[in-house]
Design a protein around this motif. Structure first.
Motif, PDB file in Angstrom:
ATOM      1  N   VAL A 213      -0.346  10.631   2.464  1.00  0.00           N
ATOM      2  CA  VAL A 213       0.974  10.540   3.082  1.00  0.00           C
ATOM      3  C   VAL A 213       1.095  11.682   4.094  1.00  0.00           C
ATOM      4  N   PRO A 214       1.213  11.379   5.378  1.00  0.00           N
ATOM      5  CA  PRO A 214       1.298  12.448   6.381  1.00  0.00           C
ATOM      6  C   PRO A 214       2.685  13.093   6.405  1.00  0.00           C
ATOM      7  N   PHE A 215       2.712  14.378   6.702  1.00  0.00           N
ATOM      8  CA  PHE A 215       3.973  15.074   6.944  1.00  0.00           C
ATOM      9  C   PHE A 215       4.436  14.783   8.369  1.00  0.00           C
ATOM     10  N   GLU A 216       5.722  14.941   8.601  1.00  0.00           N
ATOM     11  CA  GLU A 216       6.242  14.781   9.957  1.00  0.00           C
ATOM     12  C   GLU A 216       5.803  15.947  10.833  1.00  0.00           C
ATOM     13  N   ASN A 217       5.736  17.138  10.240  1.00  0.00           N
ATOM     14  CA  ASN A 217       5.339  18.342  10.965  1.00  0.00           C
ATOM     15  C   ASN A 217       4.192  19.038  10.226  1.00  0.00           C
ATOM     16  N   VAL A 218       3.323  19.663  10.984  1.00  0.00           N
ATOM     17  CA  VAL A 218       2.243  20.444  10.375  1.00  0.00           C
ATOM     18  C   VAL A 218       2.842  21.709   9.759  1.00  0.00           C
ATOM     19  N   CYS A 219       2.448  21.994   8.539  1.00  0.00           N
ATOM     20  CA  CYS A 219       2.985  23.156   7.823  1.00  0.00           C
ATOM     21  C   CYS A 219       2.262  24.428   8.266  1.00  0.00           C
ATOM     22  N   THR A 220       3.026  25.432   8.659  1.00  0.00           N
ATOM     23  CA  THR A 220       2.429  26.699   9.080  1.00  0.00           C
ATOM     24  C   THR A 220       2.662  27.805   8.056  1.00  0.00           C
ATOM     25  N   LYS A 221       3.438  27.500   7.011  1.00  0.00           N
ATOM     26  CA  LYS A 221       3.633  28.453   5.919  1.00  0.00           C
ATOM     27  C   LYS A 221       3.912  27.682   4.635  1.00  0.00           C
ATOM     28  N   HIS A 222       3.786  28.380   3.533  1.00  0.00           N
ATOM     29  CA  HIS A 222       3.916  27.769   2.213  1.00  0.00           C
ATOM     30  C   HIS A 222       5.234  27.019   2.060  1.00  0.00           C
ATOM     31  N   GLU A 223       6.324  27.624   2.538  1.00  0.00           N
ATOM     32  CA  GLU A 223       7.656  27.047   2.354  1.00  0.00           C
ATOM     33  C   GLU A 223       7.829  25.728   3.098  1.00  0.00           C
ATOM     34  N   ASP A 224       7.015  25.503   4.134  1.00  0.00           N
ATOM     35  CA  ASP A 224       7.139  24.268   4.922  1.00  0.00           C
ATOM     36  C   ASP A 224       6.816  23.031   4.080  1.00  0.00           C
ATOM     37  N   VAL A 225       5.934  23.179   3.092  1.00  0.00           N
ATOM     38  CA  VAL A 225       5.536  22.037   2.275  1.00  0.00           C
ATOM     39  C   VAL A 225       6.755  21.466   1.551  1.00  0.00           C
ATOM     40  N   ARG A 226       7.552  22.335   0.968  1.00  0.00           N
ATOM     41  CA  ARG A 226       8.756  21.881   0.269  1.00  0.00           C
ATOM     42  C   ARG A 226       9.687  21.135   1.225  1.00  0.00           C
ATOM     43  N   MET A 227       9.871  21.665   2.434  1.00  0.00           N
ATOM     44  CA  MET A 227      10.747  21.015   3.409  1.00  0.00           C
ATOM     45  C   MET A 227      10.238  19.629   3.772  1.00  0.00           C
ATOM     46  N   GLU A 228       8.928  19.510   3.963  1.00  0.00           N
ATOM     47  CA  GLU A 228       8.359  18.210   4.325  1.00  0.00           C
ATOM     48  C   GLU A 228       8.473  17.209   3.178  1.00  0.00           C
ATOM     49  N   LEU A 229       8.272  17.665   1.951  1.00  0.00           N
ATOM     50  CA  LEU A 229       8.400  16.765   0.797  1.00  0.00           C
ATOM     51  C   LEU A 229       9.833  16.311   0.611  1.00  0.00           C
ATOM     52  N   VAL A 230      10.783  17.213   0.829  1.00  0.00           N
ATOM     53  CA  VAL A 230      12.198  16.833   0.745  1.00  0.00           C
ATOM     54  C   VAL A 230      12.527  15.812   1.826  1.00  0.00           C
ATOM     55  N   ARG A 231      12.012  16.027   3.036  1.00  0.00           N
ATOM     56  CA  ARG A 231      12.253  15.089   4.142  1.00  0.00           C
ATOM     57  C   ARG A 231      11.690  13.705   3.817  1.00  0.00           C
ATOM     58  N   LEU A 232      10.480  13.664   3.292  1.00  0.00           N
ATOM     59  CA  LEU A 232       9.862  12.395   2.925  1.00  0.00           C
ATOM     60  C   LEU A 232      10.631  11.699   1.808  1.00  0.00           C
ATOM     61  N   THR A 233      11.097  12.462   0.840  1.00  0.00           N
ATOM     62  CA  THR A 233      11.857  11.892  -0.282  1.00  0.00           C
ATOM     63  C   THR A 233      13.170  11.307   0.194  1.00  0.00           C
ATOM     64  N   ASN A 234      13.882  12.043   1.035  1.00  0.00           N
ATOM     65  CA  ASN A 234      15.172  11.561   1.541  1.00  0.00           C
ATOM     66  C   ASN A 234      15.000  10.301   2.380  1.00  0.00           C
ATOM     67  N   ARG A 235      13.937  10.276   3.189  1.00  0.00           N
ATOM     68  CA  ARG A 235      13.688   9.096   4.015  1.00  0.00           C
ATOM     69  C   ARG A 235      13.355   7.881   3.143  1.00  0.00           C
ATOM     70  N   ALA A 236      12.573   8.109   2.114  1.00  0.00           N
ATOM     71  CA  ALA A 236      12.217   7.011   1.197  1.00  0.00           C
ATOM     72  C   ALA A 236      13.439   6.514   0.446  1.00  0.00           C
ATOM     73  N   ARG A 237      14.303   7.436   0.044  1.00  0.00           N
ATOM     74  CA  ARG A 237      15.504   7.057  -0.701  1.00  0.00           C
ATOM     75  C   ARG A 237      16.460   6.239   0.186  1.00  0.00           C
ATOM     76  N   LYS A 238      16.603   6.656   1.451  1.00  0.00           N
ATOM     77  CA  LYS A 238      17.469   5.924   2.379  1.00  0.00           C
ATOM     78  C   LYS A 238      16.919   4.518   2.636  1.00  0.00           C
ATOM     79  N   SER A 239      15.596   4.429   2.771  1.00  0.00           N
ATOM     80  CA  SER A 239      14.980   3.122   2.998  1.00  0.00           C
ATOM     81  C   SER A 239      15.197   2.194   1.816  1.00  0.00           C
ATOM     82  N   GLN A 240      15.129   2.756   0.619  1.00  0.00           N
ATOM     83  CA  GLN A 240      15.330   1.957  -0.587  1.00  0.00           C
ATOM     84  C   GLN A 240      16.760   1.457  -0.687  1.00  0.00           C
ATOM     85  N   ALA A 241      17.694   2.285  -0.223  1.00  0.00           N
ATOM     86  CA  ALA A 241      19.107   1.914  -0.325  1.00  0.00           C
ATOM     87  C   ALA A 241      19.544   0.931   0.757  1.00  0.00           C
ATOM     88  N   ALA A 242      18.759   0.850   1.823  1.00  0.00           N
ATOM     89  CA  ALA A 242      19.130  -0.022   2.949  1.00  0.00           C
ATOM     90  C   ALA A 242      19.052  -1.496   2.586  1.00  0.00           C
TER      91      ALA A 242
END
Length: 242
Positions: A213-242
């Motif tokens: 599963v690709p991230f939207e942005n390349v992670c340049t620090k450890h904390e970026d991974v959490r942000m990308e996973l949250v973004r992917l989760t929110n997008r998946a949740r919105k798609s499921q609710a649509a």
């Protein structure tokens, strides 16, 4: 177009579990020799193989380090030539010590069946350093990608941090991976597991298969991974609710 080709080529490579290895045959006086092998890749773009010393391609590489790996998704119908493929060309060498141990742990996470190979003392981790890449994304989308384009910075987190991220997701956020897996790969599974993280994406294992599963942005620090996973989760949740 070139930047997109690089992104697409890396995503295709990340999304494949096995490829066709071509080495220069010592036994056949320089003829190319093909074989099939699983592999993993790191954030930098290097590839890793777990190969037995008795394998023909291992014997070839001991004599001549030059090799290539070709990956593609087999077409379910229609013209195979209309689909993308990547051939990476480079040099391979066995690695030892702590790095080899860490790569092997990452490899076994992706390919659990390889755990049994550890009992055989003739298996080694081989690293492939990329020299050039040929990417064909379909008709009219043909590129040579150079070493300086392909190579990327190493992960900004170490092996221990990656292991911690994987354990955290598997213990506390399996529900998120259920959503992401269904959204990106239309695979329904109530118990998927994370098996690896690179700067541009991560791997989910489900029903004995790995999914990238690709991230939207390349992670340049450890904390970026959490942000990308949250973004992917929110997008998946919105798609499921649509």
């Amino acid at each position: 177009m070139r930047t997109q080709a690089l992104t697409d080529a890396k995503a295709l490579l990340r999304g494949c579990e096995t490829g066709v290895i071509s080495t220069i045959s010592h036994n056949l006086r320089g003829y190319p020799f093909g074989s099939v092998s699983p592999f993993i890749s790191c954030s930098e773009g290097k590839l890793y193989f777990y190969i037995s010393d008795i394998a023909q391609h291992a014997k070839n590489l001991e004599k001549d380090s030059r090799m290539s790996l070709t990956v593609f998704h087999q077409a379910e119908e229609g013209d195979q030539n209309a689909h993308g493929r990547v051939t990476v060309v480079g040099d391979a060498s066995p690695i030892k010590g702590d790095k080899a141990k860490q790569i092997l742990e990452q490899y076994v996470l992706r390919f659990p069946e390889a755990e049994t190979y550890k009992q055989a003392h003739d298996f080694k981790i081989w690293q492939m350093d990329i020299v050039r890449v040929r990417y064909i994304g379909g008709f009219g989308k043909i590129f040579w990608l150079e070493q300086e384009e392909w190579n990327a910075p190493a992960s900004p987190w170490d092996f221990e941090a990656e292991t911690g991220m994987i354990a955290h997701m598997n213990e506390d956020h399996q529900d998120a991976m259920v959503l992401i897996l269904a959204h990106h790969h239309t695979v329904q599974d109530e118990a998927p597991t994370m098996t690896g993280v690179v700067t541009d994406g991560f791997y989910i294992r489900s029903q004995d298969k790995n999914y990238y599963v690709p991230f939207e942005n390349v992670c340049t620090k450890h904390e970026d991974v959490r942000m990308e996973l949250v973004r992917l989760t929110n997008r998946a949740r919105k798609s499921q609710a649509a």
